[in-house]
Design a protein around this motif. Sequence first.
Motif, short mmCIF file in Angstrom:
data_model
loop_
_atom_site.label_atom_id
_atom_site.label_comp_id
_atom_site.label_asym_id
_atom_site.label_seq_id
_atom_site.Cartn_x
_atom_site.Cartn_y
_atom_site.Cartn_z
N ALA A 224 0.83 -1.21 0.00
CA ALA A 224 0.00 0.00 0.00
C ALA A 224 0.86 1.25 0.00
N ASP A 225 1.95 1.22 0.76
CA ASP A 225 2.84 2.38 0.82
C ASP A 225 3.54 2.59 -0.51
N ALA A 226 3.90 1.50 -1.19
CA ALA A 226 4.56 1.61 -2.49
C ALA A 226 3.63 2.18 -3.55
N ILE A 227 2.36 1.84 -3.48
CA ILE A 227 1.37 2.31 -4.44
C ILE A 227 0.95 3.75 -4.13
N LYS A 228 1.06 4.14 -2.84
CA LYS A 228 0.64 5.45 -2.33
C LYS A 228 -0.87 5.57 -2.24
N SER A 229 -1.55 4.45 -2.03
CA SER A 229 -2.97 4.51 -1.73
C SER A 229 -3.18 5.22 -0.40
N PRO A 230 -4.33 5.82 -0.16
CA PRO A 230 -4.62 6.31 1.20
C PRO A 230 -4.46 5.14 2.17
N ARG A 231 -3.73 5.36 3.27
CA ARG A 231 -3.35 4.23 4.11
C ARG A 231 -3.05 4.68 5.54
N ILE A 232 -3.33 3.79 6.47
CA ILE A 232 -3.09 4.05 7.89
C ILE A 232 -2.26 2.90 8.44
N LEU A 233 -1.16 3.24 9.10
CA LEU A 233 -0.25 2.24 9.64
C LEU A 233 -0.36 2.15 11.16
N GLU A 234 -0.56 0.93 11.64
CA GLU A 234 -0.46 0.63 13.07
C GLU A 234 1.02 0.43 13.38
N VAL A 235 1.63 1.42 14.01
CA VAL A 235 3.06 1.38 14.28
C VAL A 235 3.35 0.38 15.39
N CYS A 236 4.30 -0.50 15.16
CA CYS A 236 4.69 -1.50 16.15
C CYS A 236 5.35 -0.82 17.33
N ASN A 248 -0.66 10.75 1.36
CA ASN A 248 -1.81 9.91 1.72
C ASN A 248 -1.50 8.89 2.81
N GLY A 249 -0.36 9.03 3.51
CA GLY A 249 0.01 8.08 4.54
C GLY A 249 -0.16 8.62 5.94
N TYR A 250 -0.76 7.83 6.81
CA TYR A 250 -1.00 8.21 8.20
C TYR A 250 -0.55 7.07 9.11
N SER A 251 -0.29 7.38 10.38
CA SER A 251 0.13 6.35 11.31
C SER A 251 -0.40 6.68 12.70
N PHE A 252 -0.36 5.67 13.60
CA PHE A 252 -0.87 5.88 14.96
C PHE A 252 -0.18 4.93 15.93
N ILE A 253 -0.14 5.35 17.19
CA ILE A 253 0.26 4.47 18.28
C ILE A 253 -0.77 4.49 19.40
N THR A 254 -1.80 5.33 19.29
CA THR A 254 -2.83 5.40 20.31
C THR A 254 -4.19 5.11 19.69
N GLN A 255 -5.13 4.70 20.53
CA GLN A 255 -6.49 4.42 20.08
C GLN A 255 -7.15 5.67 19.52
N THR A 256 -6.93 6.78 20.20
CA THR A 256 -7.52 8.05 19.76
C THR A 256 -7.05 8.42 18.37
N ALA A 257 -5.75 8.26 18.11
CA ALA A 257 -5.21 8.60 16.80
C ALA A 257 -5.75 7.66 15.72
N LEU A 258 -5.87 6.37 16.04
CA LEU A 258 -6.43 5.42 15.08
C LEU A 258 -7.83 5.83 14.67
N GLU A 259 -8.69 6.07 15.63
CA GLU A 259 -10.09 6.38 15.31
C GLU A 259 -10.21 7.73 14.62
N TYR A 260 -9.34 8.67 14.97
CA TYR A 260 -9.34 9.96 14.29
C TYR A 260 -9.00 9.78 12.81
N GLN A 261 -7.91 9.06 12.52
CA GLN A 261 -7.49 8.88 11.13
C GLN A 261 -8.52 8.05 10.35
N PHE A 262 -9.06 7.01 10.99
CA PHE A 262 -10.06 6.17 10.31
C PHE A 262 -11.29 7.00 9.94
#
Length: 268
Positions: A224-236, A248-262
């Motif tokens: 997804a990152d290579a294609i550059k589709s809109p995408r959200i990453l769950e950071v390990c 078009n790339g977003y990432s999160f480490i908290t629940q709040t950030a995940l739901e915001y980006q989604f």
Amino acid sequence: MGDFITARHSFNSGDLITVLPGFQKVYLETGKKVLIYQRLGLPANYGHSDNHPIIDDNGQMVCMNQPMFDMIKPLIEAQDYVAGFEIWQGEKVDFDFDLTRQHSQMPLPGGSIHHWASLIFPQLESDLTKPRVKPAFPRGTPVSQLVMINRTARYYNPYIDFFFLKHFQSMLRFIGTYQEYESFNRRWLLNIEYLSVKDFKQLGDYISDCKFFLGNQSMCWHLADAIKSPRILEVCSTYPNTFPTGANGYSFITQTALEYQFNKLINE
């Protein structure tokens, strides 16, 4: 070496996708395509996980086996800067990516995995903001309003839950192994449909046209990152060596950030 350059790769399919931009750059500068040799059966000695899904005939975890090679071959050979993708049989090569794991100064597992190759081979340093896997679908196919989800048993964030997806199930499709699919639905009390693919080229086609992709560090994420589709990453939270590159790339480490980006992407 003739009209093309050669490389040996021994590692996971996701790692393979991260080295493609360097070859794309070389092709644009020299006109030489890359012939990639993949070594099969290298033991996957991660030390922190026993959940690697790729195994050999003896049940041992390996970076790539024959079925995985067969799945990714159509995707790799569809790129206009690739001359071929073959199983390594001892050929000498111009670029041996084993050096990215063997050099004593490599900061593994730290740093960005997208730069591991160019730390050893500086001529592969490239602009990671540009697409490096060519989308095959035009926008507007039947998957264009679907959200693709993938979550593996490795490289995830244990502080995150996905119960909130219950309200969006009709718009979601899970991609990945069937075991991962069953585990995700069971863990979060969901009933998301499974999207099967014949190979990773078709997977790339779907990801290129989906509404957006949500996943953790995995081959699907790197695609997804290579294609550059809109995408959200769950950071390990333990081995954070992957982050979005480009638009078009977003990432999160908290629940709040995940739901915001989604919610941001689901409403666009």
